[in-house]
Design an enzyme around this catalytic site. Structure first.
Site, PDB file in Angstrom:
ATOM      1  N   ARG A  50       6.778  -0.066   2.799  1.00  0.00           N
ATOM      2  CA  ARG A  50       6.434  -1.232   3.625  1.00  0.00           C
ATOM      3  C   ARG A  50       5.421  -2.126   2.919  1.00  0.00           C
ATOM      4  NH1 ARG A  50       2.947   3.145   6.783  1.00  0.00           N
ATOM      5  NH2 ARG A  50       4.264   4.316   5.376  1.00  0.00           N
TER       6      ARG A  50
ATOM      7  N   LYS B  33      -4.407   3.849   6.372  1.00  0.00           N
ATOM      8  CA  LYS B  33      -4.897   4.314   7.684  1.00  0.00           C
ATOM      9  C   LYS B  33      -4.688   5.805   7.830  1.00  0.00           C
ATOM     10  CE  LYS B  33      -3.907   0.326  10.490  1.00  0.00           C
ATOM     11  NZ  LYS B  33      -3.624  -0.414   9.257  1.00  0.00           N
TER      12      LYS B  33
ATOM     13  N   CYS C 263     -12.164 -13.955  15.766  1.00  0.00           N
ATOM     14  CA  CYS C 263     -12.861 -12.796  16.323  1.00  0.00           C
ATOM     15  C   CYS C 263     -14.013 -12.454  15.376  1.00  0.00           C
ATOM     16  CB  CYS C 263     -11.897 -11.620  16.429  1.00  0.00           C
ATOM     17  SG  CYS C 263     -10.302 -12.088  17.156  1.00  0.00           S
TER      18      CYS C 263
ATOM     19  N   ARG D 101       0.830  -1.221   0.000  1.00  0.00           N
ATOM     20  CA  ARG D 101       0.000   0.000   0.000  1.00  0.00           C
ATOM     21  C   ARG D 101       0.860   1.265   0.000  1.00  0.00           C
ATOM     22  NH1 ARG D 101      -4.975  -1.893   2.005  1.00  0.00           N
ATOM     23  NH2 ARG D 101      -4.054  -3.077   3.720  1.00  0.00           N
ATOM     24  N   TYR D 102       1.999   1.199   0.690  1.00  0.00           N
ATOM     25  CA  TYR D 102       2.897   2.353   0.822  1.00  0.00           C
ATOM     26  C   TYR D 102       4.252   1.936   0.261  1.00  0.00           C
ATOM     27  CZ  TYR D 102      -0.550   3.431   4.466  1.00  0.00           C
ATOM     28  OH  TYR D 102      -1.710   3.650   5.150  1.00  0.00           O
TER      29      TYR D 102
ATOM     30  N   ASP E 227      -9.171   2.816   8.782  1.00  0.00           N
ATOM     31  CA  ASP E 227      -8.688   2.351   7.480  1.00  0.00           C
ATOM     32  C   ASP E 227      -9.668   2.840   6.428  1.00  0.00           C
ATOM     33  OD1 ASP E 227      -6.440   0.494   6.637  1.00  0.00           O
ATOM     34  OD2 ASP E 227      -6.882  -0.231   8.669  1.00  0.00           O
TER      35      ASP E 227
ATOM     36  N   CYS F 113     -13.661  -9.618  12.856  1.00  0.00           N
ATOM     37  CA  CYS F 113     -12.380  -9.567  12.133  1.00  0.00           C
ATOM     38  C   CYS F 113     -12.511  -8.862  10.784  1.00  0.00           C
ATOM     39  CB  CYS F 113     -11.868 -10.989  11.916  1.00  0.00           C
ATOM     40  SG  CYS F 113     -10.359 -11.031  10.915  1.00  0.00           S
TER      41      CYS F 113
ATOM     42  N   ARG G 258     -10.664  -9.343   8.334  1.00  0.00           N
ATOM     43  CA  ARG G 258     -10.415 -10.320   7.260  1.00  0.00           C
ATOM     44  C   ARG G 258     -11.262 -11.568   7.486  1.00  0.00           C
ATOM     45  NH1 ARG G 258      -4.401  -9.008   7.751  1.00  0.00           N
ATOM     46  NH2 ARG G 258      -4.197  -7.257   6.329  1.00  0.00           N
TER      47      ARG G 258
ATOM     48  N   ASP H 270     -13.897  -1.678  11.142  1.00  0.00           N
ATOM     49  CA  ASP H 270     -14.047  -1.598   9.686  1.00  0.00           C
ATOM     50  C   ASP H 270     -15.457  -2.001   9.258  1.00  0.00           C
ATOM     51  OD1 ASP H 270     -11.336  -0.856   9.044  1.00  0.00           O
ATOM     52  OD2 ASP H 270     -10.759  -2.868   9.711  1.00  0.00           O
TER      53      ASP H 270
ATOM     54  N   CYS I 174      -5.795 -18.728  12.794  1.00  0.00           N
ATOM     55  CA  CYS I 174      -5.643 -17.915  14.004  1.00  0.00           C
ATOM     56  C   CYS I 174      -5.923 -18.804  15.221  1.00  0.00           C
ATOM     57  CB  CYS I 174      -6.670 -16.787  14.015  1.00  0.00           C
ATOM     58  SG  CYS I 174      -6.524 -15.679  12.615  1.00  0.00           S
TER      59      CYS I 174
HETATM   60  S1  SF4 Z   1      -8.761 -10.236  14.289  1.00  0.00           S
HETATM   61 FE1  SF4 Z   1      -8.936 -11.684  12.580  1.00  0.00          FE
HETATM   62  S2  SF4 Z   1      -6.818 -12.095  11.978  1.00  0.00           S
HETATM   63 FE2  SF4 Z   1      -6.751 -11.243  14.052  1.00  0.00          FE
HETATM   64  S3  SF4 Z   1      -6.818 -13.041  15.441  1.00  0.00           S
HETATM   65 FE3  SF4 Z   1      -8.926 -12.311  15.196  1.00  0.00          FE
HETATM   66  S4  SF4 Z   1      -9.714 -13.581  13.523  1.00  0.00           S
HETATM   67 FE4  SF4 Z   1      -7.492 -13.719  13.396  1.00  0.00          FE
END
Ligand code: SF4
Length: 345
Positions: free
Chosen positions: A90, A312, A103, A86-87, A305, A106, A108, A268, A99
């Site tokens: 980096r 960001k 979550c 993106r930049y 974001d 999340c 993603r 997000d 994971c």
């Molecule tokens: S936020 Fe998403 S990428 Fe991070 S630990 Fe939780 S499920 Fe996994």
């Protein structure tokens, strides 16, 4: 005790009552709750902030028109599989999509999980070749999924390969492992996080002070004692940490665990996560209150974001109140307690 991975397992623990809508919600993302996180859940509290992060909710079946499958635009900025560029200075490198926990908010959530795409050996080599071919890349950020889910030997090999690229000065990892599965932070893992040349930083994702249980604090201590600088990343989440008292406790707990609060992420626009979102105005109000309660050491930067892959930006609050009408050379500055003052210049 094993990580809970099915709705049936959650029902046996008394955390859900299965019905068709909950089944539909659960199918939208993998389930994982580690024994450490399970042990922190207060079963007598229907609004428990730990459970809310990991236990599927029927609210996930409600998708708003503005919500996106790829809310931060990873795909639009991916020149090679596993890389997000993106930049100029980096890149993100995503070697793995699993994971220790999943979550529900999340960013993603449609990519992570046991069925997600991990990089094959050839794809990982192509990603490293891309980094090697771009001398402007100063920092590589290992994310995923969770890079600390790699076996220590494989993680050590990956870090060594990045360390061998002379223009890579900084290797940063983002992980939930030390918080939710602290026993994974073994001596072998800590050794893998010590490249001979590049600086390595570790960002840990933590959303509530209760997540910093003694075993987690001990794991963070092992990392800090090894000289690894630790940063805290928190997602601002309705019903989890959207009060000033909760955020204050969390930021204080992070600093005392030797973790510098780094980002407070505005949630997000992830599909099916409207129940976790607060307004930016509310986030700014909370940050303003934190400024009056906590030292600079304990202040995260509140960031958003920009959807579409535009990166960001800090989203305030601002402390400059514009120029005084009677003196165009004097600024108005708001102090941490809301009082306005004149600042020459
Ligand atoms: S936020 Fe998403 S990428 Fe991070 S630990 Fe939780 S499920 Fe996994």
């Amino acid at each position: 005790m094993q990580t809970l991975r099915t709705l049936e397992a959650l029902e046996r623990e008394g955390l859900v009552a299965i019905d068709p809508r909950l089944t539909e919600a659960a199918q939208s993302m993998a389930i994982a709750i580690t024994p450490e996180m399970l042990g922190l859940i207060d079963r007598s509290d229907p609004n428990d902030p730990i459970a809310r992060q990991f236990v599927p909710s029927v609210a996930e079946t409600e998708v708003a028109p503005e919500e996106l499958a790829d809310p931060i635009g990873d795909e639009a900025r991916s020149p090679v599989k596993g890389i997000v560029h993106r930049y100029p200075d980096r890149v993100l490198l995503k070697p793995i999509h699993v994971c220790p926990v999943y979550c529900r908010f999340c960013f993603r959530r449609e990519k992570v999980g046991p069925g997600g795409e991990a990089l094959s050996a050839a794809e990982l080599e192509a990603a490293i070749t891309y980094i090697r071919a771009h001398p402007a890349i100063w920092e590589v950020i290992l994310t995923g999924g969770d890079p600390l889910m790699l076996a220590p030997r494989r993680l050590g090999e990956l870090i060594a390969a990045l360390d061998a690229i002379e223009h890579v000065a900084v290797i940063r990892l983002h992980s939930r492992v030390p918080i939710v599965d602290p026993d994974r932070v073994t001596g072998e893992l800590v050794s893998a996080l010590k490249p001979p040349r590049a600086a390595l930083w570790l960002g840990v994702h933590c959303n509530h002070a209760r997540e910093l249980a003694p075993s987690t604090r001990a794991a963070l201590g092992r990392l800090a004692d090894a000289g690894i600088p630790l940063l805290g990343q928190t997602v601002l989440l309705a019903g989890v940490n959207d009060t000033v008292e909760t955020l204050e406790q969390l930021m204080r707990a992070l600093v005392t665990a030797r973790v510098k609060p780094y980002y407070l992420h505005h949630p997000d626009l992830v599909r099916g996560t409207g129940h976790f979102r607060v307004s930016i105005a509310r986030g700014q109000e909370l940050m303003r209150a934190l400024r009056s309660r906590l030292s600079g050491l304990a202040q995260p930067t509140y960031v958003l974001d920009v959807p579409g892959g535009h990166g960001k930006v800090p989203v305030g609050p601002g402390y400059l109140g514009g120029y005084l009408g009677d003196d165009p050379d004097a600024l108005l500055v708001r102090d941490a307690f809301g009082e306005m003052h004149r600042y020459p210049g």
